[in-house]
Scaffold this active site. Structure first.
Site, short mmCIF file in Angstrom:
data_model
loop_
_atom_site.label_atom_id
_atom_site.label_comp_id
_atom_site.label_asym_id
_atom_site.label_seq_id
_atom_site.Cartn_x
_atom_site.Cartn_y
_atom_site.Cartn_z
CG ASP A 120 -2.11 -0.83 1.09
OD1 ASP A 120 -2.39 -1.25 -0.04
OD2 ASP A 120 -2.80 -1.06 2.10
CE LYS A 173 -8.30 4.05 0.52
NZ LYS A 173 -9.54 4.46 0.97
CG MET A 195 -7.69 7.79 7.22
SD MET A 195 -8.74 6.43 6.65
CE MET A 195 -9.44 5.84 8.19
N1 SAH Z 1 -3.64 0.62 9.23
C1 SAH Z 1 -3.06 1.93 9.50
C2 SAH Z 1 -4.04 3.05 9.28
C3 SAH Z 1 -4.46 3.23 7.84
S1 SAH Z 1 -5.54 4.59 7.63
C4 SAH Z 1 -2.50 1.92 10.93
O1 SAH Z 1 -2.76 0.98 11.69
O2 SAH Z 1 -1.79 2.86 11.27
C5 SAH Z 1 -4.40 5.85 7.13
C6 SAH Z 1 -4.29 6.90 8.19
O3 SAH Z 1 -3.41 6.47 9.22
C7 SAH Z 1 -3.72 8.22 7.72
O4 SAH Z 1 -4.68 9.03 7.12
C8 SAH Z 1 -3.24 8.81 9.03
O5 SAH Z 1 -4.33 9.31 9.79
C9 SAH Z 1 -2.73 7.57 9.76
N2 SAH Z 1 -1.29 7.39 9.56
C10 SAH Z 1 -0.68 6.36 8.95
N3 SAH Z 1 0.65 6.50 8.99
C11 SAH Z 1 0.89 7.67 9.64
C12 SAH Z 1 2.06 8.37 10.02
N4 SAH Z 1 3.28 7.91 9.74
N5 SAH Z 1 1.91 9.53 10.70
C13 SAH Z 1 0.70 10.01 11.00
N6 SAH Z 1 -0.44 9.39 10.68
C14 SAH Z 1 -0.36 8.24 10.01
#
Ligand code: SAH
Length: 300
Positions: A36, A58, A173
């Site tokens: 992803d 995406k 998000m």
């Molecule tokens: N499965 C992922 C979340 C996916 S949804 C998890 O467990 O972290 C994607 C969202 O995750 C982004 O829009 C943001 O809100 C958050 N996110 C993912 N990586 C990030 C990062 N390095 N720093 C801040 N927010 C992050």
């Protein structure tokens, strides 16, 4: 032919070294690696030569493949008898649609395993010096999607209950919808002076943290782009004392290393430990004089 196996793996939040040992072992034995948008490129380099690497990410509303197509791809590749690694940012079961993929695999009799990852709502605050729980401040932690369509008539989020019922709230998000999130929290009783932190690209050298309160965080983050996680709660105050990562001496610096590749890694590691983002750009090749090739000799 015997059906292969699919490993649904959490890559962790950004810093590639935050993946689990099991996750890394799976990447190294994968025949097919399907990944992803938020997965670190450094992890892809761990795949062995010959691994088929497929991007299905995406970014915002731009999808390379629809979810149904990704589900089908996993099944098709597994039916070729191969070992599939499905690599997702953070944890596969936390806002990662891993549940949907696992269900589809189950329905199609494809064996699978889940390898959890460190989720952004825990990791990014940790790197920003914010413990998501602390006995003096909160006994509860909530992970909430900030992506819900604000025009939706009936929300799946019970704002009335979560606004005051949970100590620390984290929103995934949620950058675009931040004004709506803040409005709801205030409307349902969360005090306006509640501390808030928004962390962008957490755990990476690009990490950026904005701290404010429910009153002013929208204004303070109006130019901030995703990906970012929002933390609401008194624990945010602890950052004043615990901000360890962004205080590293070279944090925020981008350093290009022009040394030859064999010399660069150790140097790069030392710079990274001090917080720098390192770009390896070898412009020098060092070889013993006996090994000089004719062309090199001509130059020398
Ligand atoms: N499965 C992922 C979340 C996916 S949804 C998890 O467990 O972290 C994607 C969202 O995750 C982004 O829009 C943001 O809100 C958050 N996110 C993912 N990586 C990030 C990062 N390095 N720093 C801040 N927010 C992050």
């Amino acid at each position: 032919m015997k059906t292969g196996i699919v490993y649904l793996i959490g890559a962790g939040p950004g810093d590639p070294s935050l993946i689990s040992v099991k996750g890394l072992e799976c990447i190294r034995k994968a025949d097919v690696l399907i990944y992803d948008y938020l997965v670190s490129a450094d992890l892809l380099r761990e795949a062995r030569e010959g691994t088929e690497v497929i991007y299905v990410g995406k970014k915002g509303s731009v999808h390379t493949l629809e979810q149904e197509e990704i589900n089908q791809l996993l099944v098709d590749k597994a039916r070729e008898g191969r070992t599939i690694v499905r690599l997702k940012g953070g944890d596969p079961f936390v806002f990662g649609r891993g549940g949907e993929e696992a269900l589809f695999l189950k329905q199609n009799d494809v064996p699978f395993e889940i390898v959890p990852g460190i989720t952004a709502a825990v990791a990014a605050p940790a790197y920003a010096g914010i413990p998501v729980t602390h006995r003096d401040y909160t006994a509860t932690l909530g992970l909430v999607t900030g992506h819900e369509d604000p025009t939706k008539e009936v929300s799946n989020i019970n704002w009335e209950k979560i606004s005051t019922g949970i100590g620390t709230l984290t929103f995934y998000m949620g950058i675009k919808n931040l004004p709506k999130i803040v409005e709801n929290l205030i409307k349902y009783g969360r005090p306006k002076d509640t501390p808030v932190a928004v962390i962008r690209w957490g755990t990476t050298p690009e990490q950026q943290t904005v701290v404010g309160t429910l009153k002013d965080i929208v204004e303070k983050t109006k130019d901030l782009m995703p990906p970012a996680i929002t933390i609401v709660g008194e624990v945010v105050k602890l950052r004043e004392q615990l901000n360890w990562f962004e205080s590293k001496p070279l944090f925020g610096k981008i350093i290009a290393i022009t040394r030859s590749r064999d010399q660069a890694s150790e140097f790069a590691e030392q710079l990274q430990e001090r917080g720098a983002k390192v770009i390896e750009f070898p412009t020098i090749k060092t070889v013993p004089p006996d090994y000089l090739e004719p062309m090199d000799k001509a130059i020398n």
